[in-house]
Design a protein around this motif. Structure first.
Motif, PDB file in Angstrom:
ATOM      1  N   SER A  11       0.824  -1.213   0.000  1.00  0.00           N
ATOM      2  CA  SER A  11       0.000   0.000   0.000  1.00  0.00           C
ATOM      3  C   SER A  11       0.857   1.261   0.000  1.00  0.00           C
ATOM      4  O   SER A  11       0.498   2.262  -0.620  1.00  0.00           O
ATOM      5  CB  SER A  11      -0.932   0.006   1.214  1.00  0.00           C
ATOM      6  OG  SER A  11      -1.875  -1.030   1.128  1.00  0.00           O
ATOM      7  N   GLU A  37      -5.253  -1.939  -3.183  1.00  0.00           N
ATOM      8  CA  GLU A  37      -4.607  -1.273  -2.048  1.00  0.00           C
ATOM      9  C   GLU A  37      -5.603  -0.405  -1.278  1.00  0.00           C
ATOM     10  O   GLU A  37      -5.557  -0.329  -0.048  1.00  0.00           O
ATOM     11  CB  GLU A  37      -3.417  -0.424  -2.522  1.00  0.00           C
ATOM     12  CG  GLU A  37      -2.340  -1.192  -3.280  1.00  0.00           C
ATOM     13  CD  GLU A  37      -1.789  -2.389  -2.519  1.00  0.00           C
ATOM     14  OE1 GLU A  37      -1.876  -2.421  -1.269  1.00  0.00           O
ATOM     15  OE2 GLU A  37      -1.279  -3.322  -3.166  1.00  0.00           O
ATOM     16  N   TYR A  40      -7.409  -2.405   1.284  1.00  0.00           N
ATOM     17  CA  TYR A  40      -6.648  -2.629   2.515  1.00  0.00           C
ATOM     18  C   TYR A  40      -6.794  -1.425   3.456  1.00  0.00           C
ATOM     19  O   TYR A  40      -6.990  -1.589   4.666  1.00  0.00           O
ATOM     20  CB  TYR A  40      -5.156  -2.826   2.201  1.00  0.00           C
ATOM     21  CG  TYR A  40      -4.814  -4.129   1.523  1.00  0.00           C
ATOM     22  CD1 TYR A  40      -5.287  -5.355   2.000  1.00  0.00           C
ATOM     23  CD2 TYR A  40      -3.973  -4.142   0.408  1.00  0.00           C
ATOM     24  CE1 TYR A  40      -4.954  -6.547   1.379  1.00  0.00           C
ATOM     25  CE2 TYR A  40      -3.637  -5.333  -0.224  1.00  0.00           C
ATOM     26  CZ  TYR A  40      -4.120  -6.529   0.265  1.00  0.00           C
ATOM     27  OH  TYR A  40      -3.792  -7.710  -0.357  1.00  0.00           O
ATOM     28  N   TRP A  87      -2.405   8.168   1.568  1.00  0.00           N
ATOM     29  CA  TRP A  87      -3.727   7.696   1.981  1.00  0.00           C
ATOM     30  C   TRP A  87      -4.158   8.559   3.154  1.00  0.00           C
ATOM     31  O   TRP A  87      -3.431   8.671   4.138  1.00  0.00           O
ATOM     32  CB  TRP A  87      -3.683   6.234   2.428  1.00  0.00           C
ATOM     33  CG  TRP A  87      -3.158   5.257   1.423  1.00  0.00           C
ATOM     34  CD1 TRP A  87      -1.963   4.596   1.464  1.00  0.00           C
ATOM     35  CD2 TRP A  87      -3.822   4.790   0.240  1.00  0.00           C
ATOM     36  NE1 TRP A  87      -1.827   3.765   0.379  1.00  0.00           N
ATOM     37  CE2 TRP A  87      -2.963   3.858  -0.399  1.00  0.00           C
ATOM     38  CE3 TRP A  87      -5.059   5.067  -0.357  1.00  0.00           C
ATOM     39  CZ2 TRP A  87      -3.286   3.203  -1.574  1.00  0.00           C
ATOM     40  CZ3 TRP A  87      -5.384   4.426  -1.533  1.00  0.00           C
ATOM     41  CH2 TRP A  87      -4.518   3.510  -2.128  1.00  0.00           C
TER      42      TRP A  87
END
Length: 230
Positions: A11, A37, A40, A87
């Motif tokens: 990730s 990703e 996740y 993220w």
């Protein structure tokens, strides 16, 4: 605690590849990898939300909805790269009685969890400063506590260069009165982010923000006499 839910190295690796190839053709070609990703991250965000909800009341009800879109808004930005290279996401606390919000940011070499008040409006800022003017010791006690210092170091956020209007530049709490933002930030190494214990570490960081949130919530929901304004 669902310790088996982890952030895989892939990730963070995907973000590094995206930094090198921040363009739509590459992203479109690698969309299946992105979605894998993203899943996740959403799963982790959901598990963290589930655990955090045991100790706080949150408006956010879905980890999936808490994660920010990867697409950047480039309309008013000089940087025209189309995608974020981290993220990120946030959880909103529920009802007017609970102020402050939780934020997470995952990126190789720059992962952190934060909370607080990014852009308090003029009325809230005045109320907070009025409280500091009358009694700064209660807040300073929180900032100087062992758990706060070990987790967050110091209070962060933009500050005025001088005293805010209506306050004495020689006030004993002038350092607090100059804040325009009130942020607490806990940073994590890549090894911590990828460890099996990260969910627990992340939850602990958010839990340690609560004395700060509880203080601000009480101030912002009462008048200068301590009477509720809700």
């Amino acid at each position: 605690m669902e310790n088996q839910i982890t952030i895989p190295k892939s990730s963070l690796d995907f973000l590094q590849q995206l930094k090198t190839n921040n363009n739509k053709p590459w992203f479109d070609a690698n969309k299946p990898t992105y979605l894998k990703e993203l899943n996740y991250i959403e799963t982790f965000a959901d598990a963290l939300l589930h655990e955090l909800s045991k100790t706080d009341v949150l408006e956010t009800k879905s980890g999936k909805k808490s994660v920010y879109r990867i697409y950047r808004d480039i309309r008013f930005s000089k940087d025209k790269t189309p995608f974020k290279t981290f993220w990120g996401g946030s959880y909103t606390r529920a009802t007017a009685a609970r102020r402050g919000g939780y934020y997470f940011h995952l990126e190789e070499g720059n992962s952190f969890f934060a909370g607080g008040f990014w852009g308090p409006n003029a009325a809230d800022l005045k109320r907070i400063r009025t409280e500091f003017d009358h009694d700064s010791e209660s807040f300073e006690k929180i900032l100087n506590s062992k758990s706060f210092v070990s987790n967050f170091g110091t209070l962060q956020g933009e500050q005025l260069k001088t005293a805010p209007k209506g306050f004495d530049v020689n006030h004993k709490a002038i350092d607090l009165l100059r804040y325009k933002q009130f942020l607490v930030i806990k940073r994590f190494t890549d090894d911590e982010v990828l460890s099996p214990d990260f969910l627990e570490l992340a939850l602990d960081a958010f839990k340690n923000m609560r004395p700060f949130f509880d203080y601000m919530s009480e101030v912002l929901t009462t008048d200068t006499n301590g009477a509720s304004i809700l």
